[in-house]
Design an enzyme around this catalytic site. Structure first.
Site, mmCIF file in Angstrom:
data_model
loop_
_atom_site.group_PDB
_atom_site.id
_atom_site.type_symbol
_atom_site.label_atom_id
_atom_site.label_comp_id
_atom_site.label_asym_id
_atom_site.label_seq_id
_atom_site.Cartn_x
_atom_site.Cartn_y
_atom_site.Cartn_z
ATOM 1 N N ASP A 170 0.802 -1.081 -0.163
ATOM 2 C CA ASP A 170 -0.131 0.367 0.095
ATOM 3 C C ASP A 170 0.820 1.074 -0.008
ATOM 4 O O ASP A 170 2.221 1.137 -0.139
ATOM 5 C CB ASP A 170 -0.860 0.132 1.131
ATOM 6 C CG ASP A 170 -0.285 0.014 2.404
ATOM 7 O OD1 ASP A 170 1.038 0.242 2.473
ATOM 8 O OD2 ASP A 170 -0.837 -0.194 3.670
ATOM 9 N N ASP A 177 1.465 4.934 1.994
ATOM 10 C CA ASP A 177 1.280 5.764 3.296
ATOM 11 C C ASP A 177 1.524 7.430 2.916
ATOM 12 O O ASP A 177 2.750 7.571 2.568
ATOM 13 C CB ASP A 177 2.052 5.215 4.482
ATOM 14 C CG ASP A 177 1.694 3.675 4.719
ATOM 15 O OD1 ASP A 177 0.519 3.293 4.514
ATOM 16 O OD2 ASP A 177 2.648 2.940 5.063
ATOM 17 N N ASP A 223 -3.144 4.839 3.007
ATOM 18 C CA ASP A 223 -3.344 5.139 4.258
ATOM 19 C C ASP A 223 -2.945 6.632 4.266
ATOM 20 O O ASP A 223 -1.863 6.923 3.962
ATOM 21 C CB ASP A 223 -2.554 4.213 5.376
ATOM 22 C CG ASP A 223 -3.013 3.139 5.243
ATOM 23 O OD1 ASP A 223 -4.255 2.676 5.179
ATOM 24 O OD2 ASP A 223 -2.462 2.177 5.939
#
Length: 508
Positions: free
Chosen positions: A340, A342, A432
């Site tokens: 992912d 961030d 995120d």
């Protein structure tokens, strides 16, 4: 193109079984054959069973390798490593040995006599070996199969990520088993190996390094000998590990939920979706809906494109907002890909960050690229900080997103990560986004950059060596009983009396 193999083995240090008592009372029918079974890979229990079986059929089987042995039988051993060990075993004449695959043994057991040795039974001899002393610590046997023009060079190559990958799988399995000690030990060892400036050449090269316990060294030895780890293969083939690894690959599914599903007898994602008694929460439903995309790795090019999108969005709302790409993509710890992306968001003036994150989310929704969002408000309470629990999630305002990334938003130097033949012009990516007050920004940036093991070690150093408490929110001096201010990561390292460590160096 020459085939290149690598073997660097302290094979002389491998246990060589001594005579385990009397050979037994079975009559020896075949005096011309004396068998030695190699325990490596075969295992002690199987070796004992096969020894008893062969002796019951009249074969002479020795527990110790000696000049009396005529037939050496190995199971799934790499030829170069096996011959290297035999040449270093002290036998008078290795060339007289029949070095055979387990197939010869099983054929002989089936026939009840030593069968004729065929080509398919033989483990072929390799190039002559050269005995080296590695770092003065122990003798090692190195097999070179890399030939250059009129030159034979000793070349031993073991890429560090080969070891770190298998160690991280062992750590993951320990985590599934709630074995915190082994999990932490394997992760620390993996971090140490990642920190090395070059590939591990042999076990001698890691002598004296911290955090490399016996279990870790045993795994590395297997890789060096056989090019694989049998311990890891055993874990990988375990049904429970396979199921838990699969289930936890779904966004929103943790080890406890995965264990619960496994105990229900579920083994596949299809079975979970077909089970009427399982109520998925909103995050898990999104995890299944976009599973094909978010289970794929995210490239640096995709992370860079997402940064441009979010930075442009934040600046449209607040031109002086500050956005930082964190995690492995910031530190470049050898990572070309991640799971992912961030980001850390703040404002130069205290209090101005309040409400910014929600406005960014609304703007992403208006743009049609917000596929999923879970927002968590700030719960920062300085009276309860810093936390001594490393596992505790920080208390900053944050949102867990799934964003739609279009092919047209990518720069020319990289396209979307897609399956071959995929015609769809977009993919879903996990993001995120964390918002912090500017006075907490440096601590959050340090914590969210990682690596996880580096942060754990740094906090432990602060506590044990400096009498301070460090986490994503603050640095507290327990002696002076005050919070130490920091406007940059460099300030935090200075408070700890440490030289600044660049993000790309933060493995351990």
């Amino acid at each position: 193109m020459f085939h290149k193999s690598f073997i660097s083995v302290d094979y002389m240090a491998l246990p060589r079984p001594v005579e385990a008592g009397a050979r037994g009372q079975e009559e020896v029918k075949f005096n011309e054959v004396t068998v030695y079974l190699v325990e490596r890979k075969m295992g002690s229990s199987r070796r004992s069973f096969l020894t008893s079986l062969a002796r019951s059929k009249g074969f002479r089987v020795e527990y110790a390798l000696s000049d009396e042995v005529t037939h050496v039988v190995a199971e799934d051993n790499q030829a170069g490593a096996l011959w290297a060990w035999l040449r270093g075993s002290g036998l008078r004449d290795v060339s007289r040995l029949q070095v055979l695959d387990i197939s010869w043994f099983t054929d002989s057991m089936r026939e009840g006599r030593p069968v004729t040795v065929e080509t398919r039974h033989c483990i072929p001899v390799r190039e002559p070996v050269v005995s080296l002393s590695v770092g003065g610590h122990f003798p090692a046997i190195c097999v070179c199969l890399h030939v250059c023009t009129c030159v034979c060079a000793i070349e031993i190559i073991l890429e560090n990520n080969l070891n770190t990958d298998v160690l991280e799988e062992l750590a993951e399995n320990s985590e599934f088993n709630e074995s915190k000690g082994p999990c932490l030990a394997f992760r620390r060892a993996a971090s140490v190996l990642k920190s090395l400036p070059s590939a591990v050449h042999c076990l001698g090269a890691i002598q004296g390094l911290p955090c490399l316990g016996e279990h870790t060294k045993a795994v590395m030895e297997e890789i060096l000998i056989f090019g694989r780890s049998f311990k890891v293969e055993e874990v990988q083939s375990d049904e429970r590990y396979q199921a838990l690894k699969l289930f936890t690959s779904v966004f929103g599914v943790g080890p406890k939920t995965a264990e619960k599903w496994y105990r229900r007898g579920l083994r596949s994602l299809k079975e979970i979706l077909a089970e009427p008694n399982i109520q998925l929460n909103r995050m898990q439903r999104a995890g299944f809906l976009y599973y094909r995309d978010i289970s794929k790795a995210v490239s640096k090019a995709e992370a860079k494109a997402l940064r441009s999108i979010i930075e442009e969005t934040a600046h449209w709302i607040a031109p002086d907002s500050i956005l930082a790409l964190t995690g492995g993509f910031r530190s470049h710890r050898g990572k070309e890909y991640g799971h992912d992306v961030d980001f850390l968001l703040t404002m130069p003036e205290m209090g101005k960050e309040e409400g910014l994150l929600l406005r960014v989310i609304d703007r992403l929704r208006d743009q049609g690229i917000l596929l999923y969002c879970e927002h968590q408000g700030s719960t920062v309470d300085m009276s309860k900080l810093p936390s001594r629990r490393f596992e505790a999630m920080d208390h900053f305002e944050k949102c867990f997103l799934i964003l739609r990334l279009e092919e047209g938003q990518m720069e020319r130097d990289g396209g979307l990560q897609k399956d071959p033949g995929e015609s769809r012009g977009w993919r879903a990516v996990r993001v995120d986004l964390v918002a912090t007050p500017v006075d907490r920004y440096a601590f959050a940036l340090l914590g969210w950059t990682g690596s996880r093991q580096f942060e754990r070690d740094l906090r432990r150093f602060a506590r044990k060596e400096r009498g301070m408490c460090l986490d994503n929110h603050a640095l507290y001096d327990k002696t002076k009983k005050l919070f130490l201010p920091a406007t940059s990561e460099e300030d935090i390292f200075a408070h700890l009396g440490l030289e600044y460590v660049e993000p790309w160096q933060r493995n351990a």
